[in-house]
Write an enzyme that holds these catalytic residues in place. Structure first.
Site, mmCIF file in Angstrom:
data_model
loop_
_atom_site.group_PDB
_atom_site.id
_atom_site.type_symbol
_atom_site.label_atom_id
_atom_site.label_comp_id
_atom_site.label_asym_id
_atom_site.label_seq_id
_atom_site.Cartn_x
_atom_site.Cartn_y
_atom_site.Cartn_z
ATOM 1 N N ASP A 95 29.085 30.918 50.888
ATOM 2 C CA ASP A 95 29.053 29.841 49.893
ATOM 3 C C ASP A 95 28.593 28.557 50.563
ATOM 4 O O ASP A 95 29.414 27.777 51.003
ATOM 5 C CB ASP A 95 30.439 29.686 49.281
ATOM 6 C CG ASP A 95 30.452 28.746 48.089
ATOM 7 O OD1 ASP A 95 29.375 28.377 47.598
ATOM 8 O OD2 ASP A 95 31.572 28.397 47.643
ATOM 9 N N GLU A 149 26.845 20.316 45.977
ATOM 10 C CA GLU A 149 27.229 21.133 44.822
ATOM 11 C C GLU A 149 28.740 21.189 44.681
ATOM 12 O O GLU A 149 29.290 21.048 43.591
ATOM 13 C CB GLU A 149 26.659 22.553 44.960
ATOM 14 C CG GLU A 149 26.834 23.423 43.712
ATOM 15 C CD GLU A 149 28.111 24.262 43.684
ATOM 16 O OE1 GLU A 149 28.409 24.875 42.651
ATOM 17 O OE2 GLU A 149 28.854 24.270 44.706
ATOM 18 N N GLU A 150 29.442 21.411 45.818
ATOM 19 C CA GLU A 150 30.883 21.683 45.769
ATOM 20 C C GLU A 150 31.687 20.576 45.099
ATOM 21 O O GLU A 150 32.580 20.865 44.289
ATOM 22 C CB GLU A 150 31.427 21.979 47.171
ATOM 23 C CG GLU A 150 30.902 23.277 47.792
ATOM 24 C CD GLU A 150 31.356 24.537 47.041
ATOM 25 O OE1 GLU A 150 32.046 24.426 46.023
ATOM 26 O OE2 GLU A 150 30.990 25.637 47.477
ATOM 27 N N HIS A 207 35.780 29.454 49.587
ATOM 28 C CA HIS A 207 36.424 28.159 49.836
ATOM 29 C C HIS A 207 37.553 28.221 50.860
ATOM 30 O O HIS A 207 38.474 27.411 50.808
ATOM 31 C CB HIS A 207 36.956 27.558 48.525
ATOM 32 C CG HIS A 207 35.892 27.156 47.550
ATOM 33 N ND1 HIS A 207 36.166 26.478 46.393
ATOM 34 C CD2 HIS A 207 34.543 27.346 47.558
ATOM 35 C CE1 HIS A 207 35.041 26.270 45.719
ATOM 36 N NE2 HIS A 207 34.039 26.791 46.401
#
Lengths: 468, 468
Positions: B296, B329-330, B426
């Site tokens: 990610d 993005e996160e 995450h």
């Protein structure tokens, strides 16, 4: 007819090649005592003692680092629990030990690619102090490669030892691949290293470092010694492969103090014959400090205590069963040594421990194979329905009972499946959710059967007259 | 014969019940363009671009928290890498954003059973300050249970929200079970809570907390908001079940500063027709700060860039292929919003992103099903040999391309198998070793085939005349 004769010959000659013995030459059949089978199957289906113990200990106490206040709370919990379960002669046998505790920890690549890595100090690590130390990494792929290196290659640097331990059902990688942890810090120190980090002695790929004990021997001065997680070690190798000097800032704050105190918690089911040799079983109560010590070794004290309790529920054994929750195993088997010393005069029928997790027992071995073949065959027969195979080549093992065995006690070993043990061993991940209740009960069933067979026979307790 | 007739009747009537259509009524066969098949199979067998990118990015940069100096280094790395790969028009499109960073963290049960738990702050968490806060835990098993509680039950306490998210191939649990993270902190704050901890939105059982973004809405004041690991949440539930008041000391030091800067890295393969609508693909460059952002979303930028590079190696597409490594993005899709704004006038043939790990693509869907059935059937035919099934019910998804799609771009979604995605998502465990190179290549092969089909045709580059 010729073809018949050939068939018979083939049969006769083929059989040994397939390892098949003539039925006529087999020893007399070993049958399982129905009482033993009943106890075993009852434990397999419905034991709750083991789960209750390991759930309670890991929840209500949590981590239990040897010699600390947490381990003392664990002893109080143990005495309360063993007493409530109906054991006799529940008491603590205290002993002294040096205590090591962990402080702040961190590892950071300063150059060429700045980033944080996850590290944990090894037991009895030296301390970097809170400000940490900075040094260039020097990389070895084995402890032997470090030994072979000239001092000049190591002096003032941070040694990094890599390895590639693989999972094994019998845990056999732990001896060989554990060498970087056990010997690496001393060798690095003697060569003048600033500090040492090793790839965790583990078989997982999680960011949870595997701690574990090491000692500085041969006059080596303590240096900071830590374990990087497996993913972080692989990352460090990738960074090193770029060919640029790699500089690490390492912080391992830790403390060693003399004058600490631990203890063994001892409980008994008194045998009908107080003079008969004792059955000694147990596990260790202390744990490393980052997980809650579920598989190492909450499970072990839970399994052996539950098995003894299953016997207690059935009646009174001929031989005394002594359950010991050993203190301070992790930092070097202090509890095992203390027990052997305190009970030097005791006679044992057997000594065994559970300290390899909570997955299924898959094989067993015991000294009784040679000294008491009938009991060995009874064990074989009673354990086979649990999927447990005999291991004729087994040798005594176990830190806690080691000294007692060396002093003459016969040994038994019920070997657990260690395929995933070193995924979790000595990491923050050693928590209750790693224990499978079904496999835990198989452990209890095996120990229950073994204790029942070795107990000399269990008789119902005489009914107590109601007081008037 | 009667039996023959019955057989024919059964055949005729049974077929529809089994979902089988008459061959005569099937649409004309969709065959795979041999050029597309060759490109796809070459990528499947031998693509190394994706691995090189994700290995390089995670090793040489590591974590890339949005708006930080680490993300800026990642942009430099991206520009260097995309340029070296031969992309054209490689540049950064910067934008502003508020930056949130993590400080010291810890959670400790003070009573009844003192022990440390593992916690991580959620994005935009308030800060406890370095001294931490202490409060009684109030337990809810869903965000709705928290909403239903009277303020008096929550005021001054530390809210704990539990849940039981299960793995799902399509990741469908993330919406529903993510509510405690997304809505919990705001609701808790509005009810006067001191702080909130949630069970990590994750499907694993490791001591690695799952962070993730949340915002305080509806005028809620920021309060400290953290995620306990799944094992620690289960431990807290066990402790709470003992029925005694549970007091926690929580430290979540974090900082939010305005005036931060991020950016999208854009690179192109110029199409033969500069006026044709563009193919937009990419992933996000930023990551959370505890792992190295391998799944990610290092994997996503690697997969889409590698697929574009496979096209580039084959020649020149009719349509321009634009690859974007989105920034930030996160913390809330800042990069996607910025790109849509900066390119508001651009016309797109398709927009798609890869942001769900690196495990096999198992299904695909696209708006072209309705607007361009021939291309849809060509995609179906080319992807089926990779084991990819069409998903007629798919809807547009993806944070980075969301705004561009809302502005009118047709969408495509290549859906990865998410069964183990939320084990790692995450967490500190999002590291390179979680990527399976074989599955990574299947991703590249699928995107290569899709880009080849949608490119309008690839022609060999005209040979350049050697300079004289």
């Amino acid at each position: 007819m010729k073809s018949h004769l050939l068939g018979a010959l083939l049969l006769a000659s083929a059989a040994p090649a397939l390892g098949q013995t003539s039925i006529a030459t087999l020893p007399p059949p070993a049958l399982v005592d129905p009482k033993v089978a009943t106890l075993r199957d009852h434990a397999l289906e419905s034991d709750h003692y083991a789960w209750d113990i390991v759930e309670g200990l890991t929840t209500e106490v949590g981590q239990r680092l040897a010699g600390t206040e947490a381990e003392a709370r664990a002893r109080d919990w143990a005495v309360k629990t063993l007493t409530a379960l109906g054991f006799s002669n529940v008491h603590v046998e205290p002993f002294d030990m040096p205590v090591w505790t962990r402080g702040a920890e961190g590892a950071e690549i300063v150059s060429p690619f700045p980033q944080k890595l996850v590290v944990a100090a090894l037991g009895y690590s030296g301390s970097t102090g809170p400000e940490g130390v900075t040094g260039e990494i020097v990389h070895f792929d084995s402890v032997d490669a470090l030994r072979a290196a000239p001092d000049s290659a190591v002096k003032g640097k941070i040694v990094f030892i890599d390895h590639d331990m693989m999972p094994a059902q019998d845990g056999s990688g732990y001896g060989q691949f554990g060498a970087p942890r056990r010997q690496g810090p001393t060798i690095a120190s003697l060569k003048g290293a600033l500090a040492i980090v090793i790839r965790s002695i583990g078989t997982d790929h999680h960011r949870n470092p595997h701690t574990g004990v090491q000692y500085f021997t041969d006059g080596a001065a303590p240096i900071p010694a830590g374990a990087l997680t497996v993913p972080d070690s692989e990352q460090l190798v990738r960074i090193l492969k770029r060919g640029k000097p790699v500089v690490m800032h390492l912080t391992l704050v830790s403390q060693k103090t003399a004058g600490g105190r631990s203890g063994n918690v001892v409980a008994e089911i008194p045998g009908r014959d107080p003079n008969a040799p004792v059955l000694l079983v147990g596990g260790h109560l202390d744990s490393w400090d980052q997980g809650t010590g579920a598989i190492d070794d909450g499970a072990g004290v839970a399994i052996t205590t539950a098995a003894a309790k299953q016997i207690m529920d059935a009646g009174r054994p001929l031989r005394t069963i002594r359950v010991v929750w050993f203190g301070a195993e992790e930092p070097g088997g202090f509890g095992g040594t203390a027990l052997a010393k305190a009970h030097a005069g005791d006679r044992y029928a057997i000594a065994g421990e559970s300290d390899f997790g909570a997955d299924r027992i898959w094989r067993f071995g015991t000294q009784l194979m040679k000294t008491d073949p009938a009991t060995y065959r009874a064990l074989e027969a009673a354990l086979a329905p649990l999927g447990i195979v005999k291991n004729d080549k087994a040798e005594a093992d176990g830190t806690d009972v080691d000294e007692t065995i060396k002093a003459g006690a016969p040994w038994i070993s019920l070997g657990q499946d260690g395929t995933r043990y070193f995924d979790i061993h000595h990491t923050p991940d050693d928590t209750l959710d790693k224990i499978d209740p079904v496999q835990l009960r198989q452990n209890v069933a095996a120990w229950t059967a073994a204790l029942a067979i070795m107990s000399g026979g269990i008789e119902p307790e005489p009914k107590r007259r109601p007081r008037r």
